[in-house]
Motif scaffolding. Structure first.
Motif, short mmCIF file in Angstrom:
data_model
loop_
_atom_site.label_atom_id
_atom_site.label_comp_id
_atom_site.label_asym_id
_atom_site.label_seq_id
_atom_site.Cartn_x
_atom_site.Cartn_y
_atom_site.Cartn_z
N LEU A 49 -17.10 -36.12 18.99
CA LEU A 49 -15.90 -36.71 18.29
C LEU A 49 -15.09 -37.60 19.27
CD1 LEU A 49 -14.63 -33.18 17.07
CD2 LEU A 49 -15.96 -34.90 15.75
N THR A 50 -14.62 -38.68 18.51
CA THR A 50 -13.39 -39.51 19.22
C THR A 50 -12.24 -38.89 18.75
OG1 THR A 50 -15.19 -41.28 19.16
CG2 THR A 50 -13.04 -41.89 19.42
N PHE A 51 -11.57 -38.61 19.65
CA PHE A 51 -10.04 -38.11 19.27
C PHE A 51 -8.83 -39.31 19.40
CE2 PHE A 51 -10.23 -33.35 19.12
CZ PHE A 51 -11.64 -33.25 19.49
N GLY A 52 -7.83 -38.96 18.51
CA GLY A 52 -6.76 -40.23 18.54
C GLY A 52 -5.89 -39.26 19.75
N GLY A 53 -4.69 -40.02 20.00
CA GLY A 53 -3.73 -39.46 21.06
C GLY A 53 -2.98 -38.13 20.79
N GLY A 54 -3.06 -37.70 19.51
CA GLY A 54 -2.29 -36.72 18.90
C GLY A 54 -0.96 -36.88 18.79
N THR A 55 -0.44 -36.12 17.76
CA THR A 55 0.99 -36.07 17.31
C THR A 55 1.66 -35.05 17.53
OG1 THR A 55 0.37 -37.71 15.35
CG2 THR A 55 2.78 -36.51 15.36
N ARG A 56 2.72 -35.05 18.48
CA ARG A 56 3.48 -33.85 18.69
C ARG A 56 4.63 -33.64 17.68
NH1 ARG A 56 6.37 -33.78 24.62
NH2 ARG A 56 8.11 -32.41 24.03
N VAL A 57 4.62 -32.43 17.24
CA VAL A 57 5.33 -32.19 16.03
C VAL A 57 6.43 -31.10 16.58
CG1 VAL A 57 5.88 -31.12 13.74
CG2 VAL A 57 3.87 -32.66 13.96
N LEU A 58 7.84 -31.37 16.42
CA LEU A 58 8.67 -30.38 16.83
C LEU A 58 9.40 -30.06 15.48
CD1 LEU A 58 10.46 -29.06 19.10
CD2 LEU A 58 11.96 -31.34 19.00
N GLY A 97 -15.76 -50.93 18.98
CA GLY A 97 -15.30 -49.81 19.54
C GLY A 97 -14.78 -48.90 18.44
N GLN A 98 -14.47 -47.75 19.34
CA GLN A 98 -13.72 -46.67 18.25
C GLN A 98 -11.96 -46.84 18.57
OE1 GLN A 98 -16.27 -46.29 17.11
NE2 GLN A 98 -16.99 -44.34 17.72
N ASN A 99 -11.18 -46.73 17.43
CA ASN A 99 -9.85 -46.78 17.66
C ASN A 99 -9.32 -45.75 16.60
OD1 ASN A 99 -7.60 -47.85 18.54
ND2 ASN A 99 -7.24 -49.15 16.73
N ILE A 100 -8.62 -44.89 17.12
CA ILE A 100 -7.76 -43.73 16.21
C ILE A 100 -6.56 -43.83 16.49
CG2 ILE A 100 -7.94 -41.41 15.52
CD1 ILE A 100 -10.78 -41.47 16.21
N ASP A 101 -5.64 -44.20 15.60
CA ASP A 101 -4.31 -44.12 15.79
C ASP A 101 -3.37 -43.08 15.08
OD1 ASP A 101 -4.30 -47.61 15.67
OD2 ASP A 101 -3.99 -46.54 17.51
N GLN A 102 -2.45 -42.37 15.66
CA GLN A 102 -1.60 -41.59 14.99
C GLN A 102 -0.39 -41.69 15.81
OE1 GLN A 102 -4.39 -37.68 16.74
NE2 GLN A 102 -2.84 -37.28 15.48
N PRO A 103 0.88 -41.44 15.11
CA PRO A 103 2.02 -41.19 15.69
C PRO A 103 2.02 -40.27 16.66
CG PRO A 103 2.25 -40.15 13.43
CD PRO A 103 1.16 -40.66 13.43
N THR A 104 3.11 -40.90 17.62
CA THR A 104 3.07 -40.13 19.10
C THR A 104 4.19 -38.64 18.67
OG1 THR A 104 3.12 -42.10 20.10
CG2 THR A 104 4.07 -40.14 21.42
N GLU A 105 4.89 -38.79 17.94
CA GLU A 105 5.91 -37.52 17.93
C GLU A 105 6.51 -37.56 16.47
OE1 GLU A 105 7.80 -36.43 21.50
OE2 GLU A 105 9.54 -36.46 20.41
N MET A 106 6.66 -36.45 15.93
CA MET A 106 7.60 -36.44 14.56
C MET A 106 8.73 -34.98 14.95
SD MET A 106 4.53 -37.02 11.96
CE MET A 106 5.62 -37.71 10.70
N THR A 107 9.56 -35.11 14.21
CA THR A 107 10.61 -33.94 14.20
C THR A 107 10.82 -33.70 12.78
OG1 THR A 107 11.64 -34.73 16.09
CG2 THR A 107 12.82 -33.26 14.84
N ALA A 108 10.82 -32.31 12.42
CA ALA A 108 11.22 -32.05 11.05
C ALA A 108 12.03 -30.52 11.14
CB ALA A 108 9.75 -31.65 10.42
N THR A 109 12.35 -30.08 10.11
CA THR A 109 13.06 -28.98 9.72
C THR A 109 12.45 -27.85 9.44
OG1 THR A 109 15.37 -30.46 9.47
CG2 THR A 109 15.31 -28.18 9.11
N GLU A 110 12.79 -26.78 9.84
CA GLU A 110 12.27 -25.37 9.36
C GLU A 110 12.18 -25.36 7.75
OE1 GLU A 110 13.75 -22.06 10.95
OE2 GLU A 110 12.03 -20.76 10.62
#
Lengths: 114, 113
Positions: free
Chosen positions: A102-111, A1-14
């Protein structure tokens, strides 16, 4: 099967740098895409890698290692408008009948914080 | 060019009702796709088409049907809506080249009660 992993969320400074990792295990490989998606909007294309190495486009760079099944998206000089989700997607088949799907990962939310 | 457009933008259905989502593209792209996007799950492919008159199943096709009678249009049908089909639906299109990206429509928000 297909497996694509990315972190769920990340926070960084301007003004800082953030690296979003993506690992994949797919039945084949024929290219990796990164998309940006602002809340409530459609995904838009950022980058495409099919060979190993780094592709640079202004403040955004994308890296690929096919042997490791690994990619990252690097965002430099972060701006508030970079707050969004970043989607990693793999194309695993080059035959016409596969239609470049395409097979997509779950996405990484960047704040990005001030 | 309008790019990829989707109709409607938002819809509320009752369980068991049917509806059709319309996707149109004016870029003369060969390939078209329907995805659903649920919180935390990324985009999942429902059906796709590699040309006029052809369709194929994606990752999550159950409960949906599609038709591509004209090259520029790709229709997604829900015959009997279920609450599990509450989602945001995105249509996309792509030229056939290997490095070509997909271009996405603005999405349709569907709520099934």
């Amino acid at each position: 099967g297909q497996n694509i992993d990315q972190p769920t969320e990340m926070t960084a400074t301007e003004g800082a740098i953030v690296q979003i990792n993506c690992t994949y295990q797919t039945s084949g490989f024929n290219g990796l895409f990164w998309y940006q998606q602002h809340a409530g909007e459609a995904p838009t294309f950022l980058s495409y890698n099919v060979l190993d190495g780094l592709e640079e486009k202004g403040r955004f760079s994308s890296f690929l290692s096919r042997s490791k099944g690994y990619s990252y998206l690097l965002l430099k000089e972060l701006q508030m408008k970079d707050s969004a989700s970043y989607l990693c997607a793999v194309r695993d088949d080059r035959i016409k009948a596969a239609g470049n799907k395409l097979t997509f990962g779950g996405g990484t939310r960047v704040l990005v914080k001030p | 060019n309008a790019g990829v457009t989707q109709t409607p933008k938002f819809r509320v259905l009752k369980t068991g009702q049917s509806m059709t989502l319309l996707c149109a593209q004016d870029m003369n792209h060969e390939y078209m796709y329907w995805y659903r996007q649920d919180p935390g799950m990324g985009l999942r492919l429902i059906h796709y088409s590699v040309g006029e008159g052809t369709t194929a199943k994606g990752e999550v096709p159950d409960g949906y049907n599609v038709s591509r009678l004209k090259k520029q249009n790709f229709l997604l049908g829900l015959e009997s809506a279920a609450p599990s089909q509450t989602s945001v639906y995105f249509c996309a299109s792509s030229p056939p080249g290997e490095g070509e990206t997909q271009y996405f429509g603005p999405g349709t928000r569907l709520l099934v009660l």
